[in-house]
Structure formats: C-alpha cells, structure tokens
Motif scaffolding. Structure first.
Motif, PDB file in Angstrom:
ATOM      1  N   GLN A  78       0.723  13.352  -6.245  1.00  0.00           N
ATOM      2  CA  GLN A  78       0.133  14.683  -6.105  1.00  0.00           C
ATOM      3  C   GLN A  78      -0.749  14.774  -4.867  1.00  0.00           C
ATOM      4  N   ARG A  79      -1.526  13.754  -4.613  1.00  0.00           N
ATOM      5  CA  ARG A  79      -2.453  13.805  -3.483  1.00  0.00           C
ATOM      6  C   ARG A  79      -1.723  13.687  -2.150  1.00  0.00           C
ATOM      7  N   PHE A  80      -0.651  12.873  -2.104  1.00  0.00           N
ATOM      8  CA  PHE A  80       0.109  12.663  -0.866  1.00  0.00           C
ATOM      9  C   PHE A  80       1.550  13.116  -1.070  1.00  0.00           C
ATOM     10  N   ALA A  81       1.709  14.347  -1.510  1.00  0.00           N
ATOM     11  CA  ALA A  81       3.042  14.849  -1.855  1.00  0.00           C
ATOM     12  C   ALA A  81       3.984  14.829  -0.659  1.00  0.00           C
ATOM     13  N   GLY A  82       3.509  15.265   0.513  1.00  0.00           N
ATOM     14  CA  GLY A  82       4.361  15.308   1.696  1.00  0.00           C
ATOM     15  C   GLY A  82       4.808  13.923   2.127  1.00  0.00           C
ATOM     16  N   PHE A  83       3.861  12.996   2.173  1.00  0.00           N
ATOM     17  CA  PHE A  83       4.182  11.616   2.557  1.00  0.00           C
ATOM     18  C   PHE A  83       5.131  10.982   1.557  1.00  0.00           C
ATOM     19  N   THR A  84       4.887  11.198   0.270  1.00  0.00           N
ATOM     20  CA  THR A  84       5.743  10.633  -0.772  1.00  0.00           C
ATOM     21  C   THR A  84       7.163  11.166  -0.676  1.00  0.00           C
ATOM     22  N   LYS A  85       7.295  12.454  -0.443  1.00  0.00           N
ATOM     23  CA  LYS A  85       8.623  13.065  -0.333  1.00  0.00           C
ATOM     24  C   LYS A  85       9.393  12.505   0.855  1.00  0.00           C
ATOM     25  N   LEU A  86       8.671  12.168   1.932  1.00  0.00           N
ATOM     26  CA  LEU A  86       9.327  11.653   3.133  1.00  0.00           C
ATOM     27  C   LEU A  86       9.724  10.185   2.986  1.00  0.00           C
ATOM     28  N   ALA A 117       0.830  -1.210   0.000  1.00  0.00           N
ATOM     29  CA  ALA A 117       0.000   0.000   0.000  1.00  0.00           C
ATOM     30  C   ALA A 117       0.866   1.262   0.000  1.00  0.00           C
ATOM     31  N   ILE A 118       1.938   1.262   0.776  1.00  0.00           N
ATOM     32  CA  ILE A 118       2.837   2.421   0.810  1.00  0.00           C
ATOM     33  C   ILE A 118       3.488   2.628  -0.555  1.00  0.00           C
ATOM     34  N   THR A 119       3.914   1.536  -1.182  1.00  0.00           N
ATOM     35  CA  THR A 119       4.517   1.637  -2.516  1.00  0.00           C
ATOM     36  C   THR A 119       3.523   2.191  -3.524  1.00  0.00           C
ATOM     37  N   ALA A 120       2.265   1.722  -3.451  1.00  0.00           N
ATOM     38  CA  ALA A 120       1.240   2.233  -4.363  1.00  0.00           C
ATOM     39  C   ALA A 120       1.007   3.721  -4.166  1.00  0.00           C
ATOM     40  N   VAL A 121       1.010   4.171  -2.909  1.00  0.00           N
ATOM     41  CA  VAL A 121       0.826   5.597  -2.642  1.00  0.00           C
ATOM     42  C   VAL A 121       1.996   6.404  -3.196  1.00  0.00           C
ATOM     43  N   VAL A 122       3.214   5.888  -3.027  1.00  0.00           N
ATOM     44  CA  VAL A 122       4.399   6.607  -3.493  1.00  0.00           C
ATOM     45  C   VAL A 122       4.394   6.752  -5.004  1.00  0.00           C
ATOM     46  N   PHE A 123       4.023   5.667  -5.717  1.00  0.00           N
ATOM     47  CA  PHE A 123       4.102   5.687  -7.175  1.00  0.00           C
ATOM     48  C   PHE A 123       2.850   6.266  -7.836  1.00  0.00           C
ATOM     49  N   LEU A 124       1.702   6.085  -7.201  1.00  0.00           N
ATOM     50  CA  LEU A 124       0.453   6.456  -7.865  1.00  0.00           C
ATOM     51  C   LEU A 124      -0.219   7.675  -7.253  1.00  0.00           C
ATOM     52  N   TRP A 182      13.493   6.208   1.201  1.00  0.00           N
ATOM     53  CA  TRP A 182      13.769   5.061   2.056  1.00  0.00           C
ATOM     54  C   TRP A 182      12.985   3.818   1.666  1.00  0.00           C
ATOM     55  N   LEU A 183      12.182   3.901   0.620  1.00  0.00           N
ATOM     56  CA  LEU A 183      11.274   2.801   0.303  1.00  0.00           C
ATOM     57  C   LEU A 183      12.034   1.520  -0.049  1.00  0.00           C
ATOM     58  N   SER A 184      13.046   1.632  -0.890  1.00  0.00           N
ATOM     59  CA  SER A 184      13.817   0.441  -1.276  1.00  0.00           C
ATOM     60  C   SER A 184      14.474  -0.196  -0.053  1.00  0.00           C
ATOM     61  N   LEU A 185      15.042   0.625   0.817  1.00  0.00           N
ATOM     62  CA  LEU A 185      15.682   0.099   2.025  1.00  0.00           C
ATOM     63  C   LEU A 185      14.671  -0.590   2.930  1.00  0.00           C
ATOM     64  N   ILE A 186      13.471  -0.036   3.029  1.00  0.00           N
ATOM     65  CA  ILE A 186      12.433  -0.652   3.860  1.00  0.00           C
ATOM     66  C   ILE A 186      12.064  -2.028   3.315  1.00  0.00           C
ATOM     67  N   TRP A 187      11.922  -2.134   2.000  1.00  0.00           N
ATOM     68  CA  TRP A 187      11.611  -3.434   1.396  1.00  0.00           C
ATOM     69  C   TRP A 187      12.734  -4.431   1.658  1.00  0.00           C
TER      70      TRP A 187
END
Length: 338
Positions: free
Chosen positions: A90-98, A80-87, A102-107
């Motif tokens: 615009q809607r979750f710009a702040g969350f995506t930027k944060l 779900a986090i990956t989907a939010v980051v990629f898709l 680190w997404l690859s490292l988290i995976w």
C-alpha cells in the motif's frame, strides 16, 4: 486490566505463587548479574575482535574482500526490495507494481552473479572453494540448499499424493528412507558415494557434494510439510476447478498449491531455519564453515580455552539469522491474512 492488576492476578494471587515468583525473580537476577559481570570483567573478547575477518570470510584472499562486500550488498538490496514488495504494497504501490513481475527473475539472475563474484573467473581472480570459509560459506550453503530443496520437496509431496503407483511409491520410499537416516550420514554418503557414481575423469567439488547432501535430506522433510498443506485443501475446491474446465496441472498450480503453501508457512520456515543450523555439521566432513572456523580459531596458541567467548559469538550469529527468518515468516503470514 492494568499491569499491577495483571501481576496481582497471575503472579501474586496466592501465598505459594507469590513465594515462587519472588524465588524465580531472585534466581533470574543473580543469573543476569553473573552473566553481566563475566561479560564485562572476565571475558576476553579479543578473540572475536582479532579474528572477526576469519569469522566472516575465513581464508578468502584479503585483496578480494571487495567481492564479498558486493555479494552482501546484492543480497541485502534484494532482500529489502522483496520485503517492500510483500510488506509495503500500500505504501509503495507504484514501486511494487513495477518490480513484482520481475522479482523472481531478478533473484534467479543474481545467483550466477554472486557465484561469479565468489568463485572468480571471467576477468576475476579465481578463488578455490577451499578458501570459502566462515559465515560466507554458511550463508552460501544455506541459501543454495533452501532454494533447491523447496521445489524438490513440493514435487515429492505431489508425488506422494499422486494416483500413479510408480510415482507415489517412489516418493514414499525416498521420503521414508531419507527421514530414517541422520543428516551426518547423508553428508558422509554424499562426500564418499557421489564421486563413485560419476565418471572417473569428472571430479565433483566438495561444496557441491555437501549441497547435494543437504538438499536430499531437507527435501524429504519439506515434502511432509507440504503434504500436510495439500491435505488441508478441501476436495470440493478441486472438483469445482475441474468443473470449470481446468486440467490437473492448472488445478494444482492455481488452486491447490497456493492454499497449501499458505497453510504451512510456519512449518516451511521452521524447516529453513533447521537447515540453516544444520550447516554446522559441514565441519565434520571437511568444510570450514562458521563452526569449523571457530575450531580453527580456538587452536591458536593465544586463544586456547576461550570457548565461551567464541561459541557465544557464533551462537549470536546463528540466532540473529534464525530470528530474521522467523520475523519474515510472521510478517508474510500477517500480510497474507490481510
């Protein structure tokens, strides 16, 4: 064009088209009617209801089911986090930027945690890989094989286009040899030959041997998909990048690979889907994944002959995950095109 106009133009524009349309609708209606009647009155879905835990986790100890649910929760949350980051940039710009850096490292860090939860140790009760069955084993094998085969395939594709003869011919021989052997042959070779290549006091687990076979097989096909993308990148871009002072490594990493992988996303995801379905062959080498556990369920005396219900349920599970991968591929393509 209204719907009625479209129907008249495409399905009822001539007398023979109208006749064929009516016949097809009648046959389709009869087939759907028969399927609904069978599913609601004749099918015995108790085989699925009673054996649902076996379908999902096989013989995994019941007292340790909570570990499986934690694994599924981790996987769903990261997806779900990956989907939010990629898709949802615009809607979750702040969350995506944060999160994006680190997404690859988290995976990467999640894999040892998931392996620890499934296998045990370090404070948890150890669970033998012989008890990793059903959908749990199918998803585990598919995920690990996809993650490992992708970088290996990219390296093989780059090796096949290399100007160094040794690397190029090694890549060509590997790809052509592996593509000329069926997957079931690779799996049997991995189960039988790999232990012979290792020290006698070192025993490689059957799950690891099966993963090695899947990775070796899938990487060869992945290499050809990626090579098609590499050929789509014009030579002028490479020369322009070198003229700006970039060395070969950064030209490939920053200029060639992003465009090449973007061009072959459908082919890559198609390979992932094929690999996910290919895990059904693991039952032939002694691993009780989703298809294998189905055969075990059908061997129960009270469910002998319930092939249709069992394999329809298994087929629905395979279709659901394959469709989700295909949907994610289309969303990713749409996002990249925008």
């Amino acid at each position: 064009m209204t719907k009625l106009t479209w129907l008249r133009k495409n399905l009822f524009n001539t007398w023979y088209n109208s006749t064929l349309t009516v016949i097809c609708f009648v046959l389709l209606f009869r087939a759907l009617q028969g399927a609904v009647v069978w599913a609601t009155t004749k099918a015995q879905w108790a085989v699925v209801q009673i054996n649902l835990p076996l379908f999902l986790v096989g013989r995994f100890p019941q007292t340790e089911y909570w570990r499986v649910w934690v694994v599924f929760a981790i996987a769903l949350s990261l997806t779900a986090i990956t989907a939010v980051v990629f898709l949802g940039k615009q809607r979750f710009a702040g969350f995506t930027k944060l999160v994006a850096p680190w997404l690859s490292l988290i995976w990467v860090l999640s894999f040892p945690v998931i392996l620890w939860l499934i296998g045990g140790g370090f404070g948890l009760r150890p669970v033998s890989s012989n008890l990793w069955n059903g959908l749990l084993l199918t998803l585990f094998m598919a995920a690990i094989s996809i993650v490992l085969s992708f970088p290996v395939g990219v390296l093989l594709a780059l090796g096949r286009t290399s100007k160094l003869p040794v690397i190029r011919w090694f890549s060509i021989l590997y790809i052509e040899i592996i593509r000329g052997v069926p997957l079931i042959g690779i799996l049997f070779l991995a189960q039988v030959m790999l232990p012979l290549l290792l020290p006698t006091d070192f025993r490689l687990d059957r799950v690891l041997r099966a993963i090695a076979g899947l990775v070796l097989f899938s990487a060869a096909y992945m290499a050809e998909n990626v090579r098609g993308g590499l050929q789509s990148v014009s030579r002028g871009q490479v020369e322009a990048a070198k003229a700006l002072g970039l060395n070969t490594f950064f030209v490939i990493l920053l200029i060639v690979l992003p465009q090449a992988l973007r061009a072959v996303i459908p082919a890559i995801v198609g390979q992932f889907i094929g690999l996910f379905k290919d895990t059904s062959l693991l039952s032939l080498v002694g691993l009780v994944e989703l298809t294998g556990i189905s055969r075990s369920i059908l061997a129960q005396p009270q469910f002998i002959g319930r092939y249709a219900e069992t394999y329809l349920f298994v087929g629905l599970i395979y279709w659901l995950f394959c469709y989700l991968m295909s949907l994610a591929s289309r969303c990713l393509e749409r996002q990249l095109n925008n």
